[in-house]
Design an enzyme around this catalytic site. Structure first.
Site, PDB file in Angstrom:
ATOM      1  N   HIS A  76       0.822  -1.223   0.000  1.00 36.39           N
ATOM      2  CA  HIS A  76       0.000   0.000   0.000  1.00 36.39           C
ATOM      3  C   HIS A  76       0.856   1.274   0.000  1.00 36.39           C
ATOM      4  O   HIS A  76       0.912   1.974  -0.992  1.00 36.39           O
ATOM      5  CB  HIS A  76      -1.005   0.050   1.157  1.00 36.39           C
ATOM      6  CG  HIS A  76      -1.944  -1.109   1.197  1.00 36.39           C
ATOM      7  ND1 HIS A  76      -2.773  -1.413   0.146  1.00 36.39           N
ATOM      8  CD2 HIS A  76      -2.175  -2.047   2.164  1.00 36.39           C
ATOM      9  CE1 HIS A  76      -3.478  -2.483   0.459  1.00 36.39           C
ATOM     10  NE2 HIS A  76      -3.125  -2.892   1.662  1.00 36.39           N
ATOM     11  N   ASP A  91      -5.060  -8.144  -3.429  1.00 32.41           N
ATOM     12  CA  ASP A  91      -5.362  -7.903  -2.015  1.00 32.41           C
ATOM     13  C   ASP A  91      -6.678  -8.547  -1.568  1.00 32.41           C
ATOM     14  O   ASP A  91      -6.720  -9.738  -1.279  1.00 32.41           O
ATOM     15  CB  ASP A  91      -5.342  -6.391  -1.763  1.00 32.41           C
ATOM     16  CG  ASP A  91      -5.318  -6.042  -0.268  1.00 32.41           C
ATOM     17  OD1 ASP A  91      -5.285  -6.967   0.556  1.00 32.41           O
ATOM     18  OD2 ASP A  91      -5.342  -4.843   0.070  1.00 32.41           O
TER      19      ASP A  91
END
Lengths: 441, 441
Positions: free
Chosen positions: B267, B318
């Site tokens: 991220h 993810d």
């Protein structure tokens, strides 16, 4: 009379089991939920078809071809003008038919073409001054899609009312009065085409001088058709409008009557609080185009605030770089998440409304966009067994997981136009390829 | 030895004509561009397969099911914990096999599972303390995908080092030393599995107390494996870390050696300028997960600045709400456009690198991610005749227009795993459905 039975459907904002659609002469006569009937049993999830409020079919030529150059919205526009310069009535028809077929394949049965490629290069009229518009009408017929032909007035190159630049010459009718006369002729020419309805547009506050804006609304009222307008897609438009007129584009459009109960504001990305109040009070709707707005680096609009103001949202594929109404619908919510850090601002049912019945209102096809008796038999079927949709057990799950590729079948007025993901009637991707090649030649 | 000939391919950052792939014993022996050969002629565009650096397979259960509740990242996490509580070694294997099959269908041949569902509820170990991890390894074998099993240390519930909350109990090993011992056993258990490699992770600065962070890096060095860590996905993590430690999560992770040459920061959304300099100097890469980051309302990261700092970007699906590496790849660019108002910040070749070879480095599968002799014969085939790709005549056009649905065929080490969009070996969407159903029961 036909009766089709599906194991599931999206009806009245919910994913429900056992849906039967009965239709006759192109119209839905009954929708039965929850009890198996003796209709022909099919597989899949049935749903109302999509309505694509804002399209420029010819932008499809640019799909994937404008990224390497960098720049911004305005440099992208220069590339787009180059393609616009290479279209003629026959190539325009071929190209648009392919693009409309792509839309049908994605479950769209009505499209609003925001049309401003009116004349030959240099601005000379074709022998029929509506030749280009009628190419779109023919293309829609070729593909089998419903069309709202939104004829846009385009007279100037900036908010000061400067003359058109050479590459814009074919957009212009010379005066608002000449535009109105041509539009009246167009209305007569398409009056007998059941698949075509008319709309009008002021392209934007850049393209129509302030003094001419009231007359655009006048023509919409006279013909009793929708009126659309691009609004505040880029900050530079706001700045120029404030500098010239001392008010925002929305303020100008409300003051001149362009935004009113029959209106749809396209994009409406960079609005002030006051702008939102004005749009709401005017009775206009807003059409968002999330995939185009991110492609063109327009920025994040204020969808949450528009909805809070009671403004109905609809959706458009605009540049057709992406043709996927699921992606547009969830784009409303996902862009608000990126802007606000909150989730679940917009319910799935309201996102689906934006992609269906709100769009139908904006395009003057009120008889499509929801599965109910009396409406046109426009519906789509989704494959619940795809990798994307496996496990989807609610409207939320379908809306956030599906893509255009999950649309297997499409019916327009009861006629099956797409089966197993392939478009009937010879308008296959190869035809789109031919249309694209014709433009490149 | 096999020789397959394709009319087109994505090779060395370009769309080129006439590509022949020759392979033997699972390895590419030759890539011939530009001259037709006597290989078996196939249709489509051949390309290196995708590498999915960051996955939590079990989040697939939540696809489309977390939207109506509103909230934010943190309330979403509570829902996710509920699903985590319902997984057992056998259901975990079935579910993950379906999810890995979905990934293969989308052209992904190597996945990094960021794994922290280590123990039974309450934190008791299964009779084999690595039962859950080995379920993932078996699932990868079932599906036919390459796996980097990234075993995450998860000891605390906040940056202060507070004990795990009851719903987090199964993530914890009690101490960093106990975690390290279990990971050493896992390394031995998978050592003979050719499709499995190991990685380790500090889940985040929330989940591993600062004092224990150096030992995570120590285990990575000892085992010579990659080390991953979630970093600054949400502003609240930064605020809490600053309040507790007086430094940002990146500063803490660099200081403790977690971010270094073998590291990938997941991220890295909310970074300071100084953070970016530190990541760059550490030699770590960054894995972005654009579709998840917009789903979870994380905000817009600073991809342009990361690249300007020389940091290699990779990509992950993810939460698996979306499994489409094309969408992830263009998401890097599209999110930067929404943030900056500029277009064309990232070239298509670098976006493709993020989805392929940079990911291969991050997952310790350096032999995949590009078509070249000596590499593993992992490649995919795209359908250039789909509506999406019709007219695509450059890498840009393919990268910005394609979706997972345009992947028709997938080869892993020379073995065809997906043909005509269907997964071989019985791992069909129905199996995924079975896996999802098993969790719900």
């Amino acid at each position: 009379m036909r009766r089709l039975r599906f194991p599931a459907g999206l009806v009245a904002g919910k994913l429900v089991r056992d849906v039967t659609i009965e239709y006759d002469a192109g119209l839905i006569t009954a929708v039965v939920v929850g009890e198996p009937t003796d209709g022909t049993a099919l597989s899949g999830i049935v749903a109302a078809s999509f309505v694509n409020v804002h399209s420029h079919a010819f932008h499809r030529v640019l799909r994937g071809k404008t990224h390497a150059q960098g720049g911004d919205f305005w440099s992208w526009r220069d590339l787009m003008y180059r393609v616009a310069g290479e279209l003629y009535p026959e190539t325009y028809r071929r190209l648009a038919a392919g693009v409309f077929a792509e839309m049908l394949g994605a479950g769209i049965t009505a499209v609003g073409e925001f049309h401003y490629l009116h004349h030959a290069m240099g601005g000379q009229g074709y022998s029929d001054p509506n030749a280009m518009a009628l190419s779109l009408a023919k293309a829609a017929g070729d593909a089998g899609i419903r069309l709202t032909l939104i004829d846009a007035c385009y007279l100037s190159s900036d908010v000061k009312g400067s003359p058109l630049r050479p590459e814009q010459s074919r957009f212009g009718d010379g005066s608002a009065a000449a535009w109105a006369d041509r539009v009246r002729d167009l209305a007569a020419a398409v009056a007998d085409e059941p698949h075509v309805r008319l709309g009008v547009a002021a392209h934007s506050v850049r393209a129509v001088p302030a003094k001419d804006l009231p007359s655009i609304r006048g023509v919409a009222d006279e013909l009793d058709v929708p009126i659309h307008v691009h609004v505040s897609e880029q900050p530079a438009e706001n700045e120029a409008c404030l500098a010239e007129h001392g008010i925002t584009p929305v303020e100008l459009l409300v003051e001149t009557g362009v935004l009113g109960p029959r209106s749809t504001a396209i994009h409406a990305t960079h609005l002030t609080d006051r702008d939102i109040e004005l749009v709401a009070a005017s009775g206009a709707g807003v059409c968002l185009c999330p995939t185009t707005e991110r492609d063109l680096a327009d920025g994040l609009g204020r969808a949450e605030d528009l909805v809070a103001g009671g403004i109905p949202l609809s959706l458009g594929t605009d540049s057709n770089a992406v043709v996927d109404m699921f992606e547009e619908a969830r784009g409303i919510e996902l862009h608000d998440r990126l802007r606000t850090g909150k989730r679940g601002v917009h319910g799935a049912a309201s996102l689906l409304d934006a992609a269906t019945r709100h769009g139908a209102t904006a395009l003057d096809w009120p008889e499509i966009g929801s599965l109910q008796p009396g409406n046109a038999a426009d519906f789509i079927v989704l494959d619940p067994g795809s990798f994307a949709l496996t496990g989807a057990d609610s409207l939320d799950a379908v809306l956030f997981a599906a893509t255009r590729n999950d649309v297997t079948d499409v019916y327009v007025g009861g006629t099956q136009t797409v089966a197993h993901g392939r478009h009937y009637g010879g308008i296959l991707p190869e035809t789109l390829g031919g249309g694209l090649a014709a433009v490149a030649e």
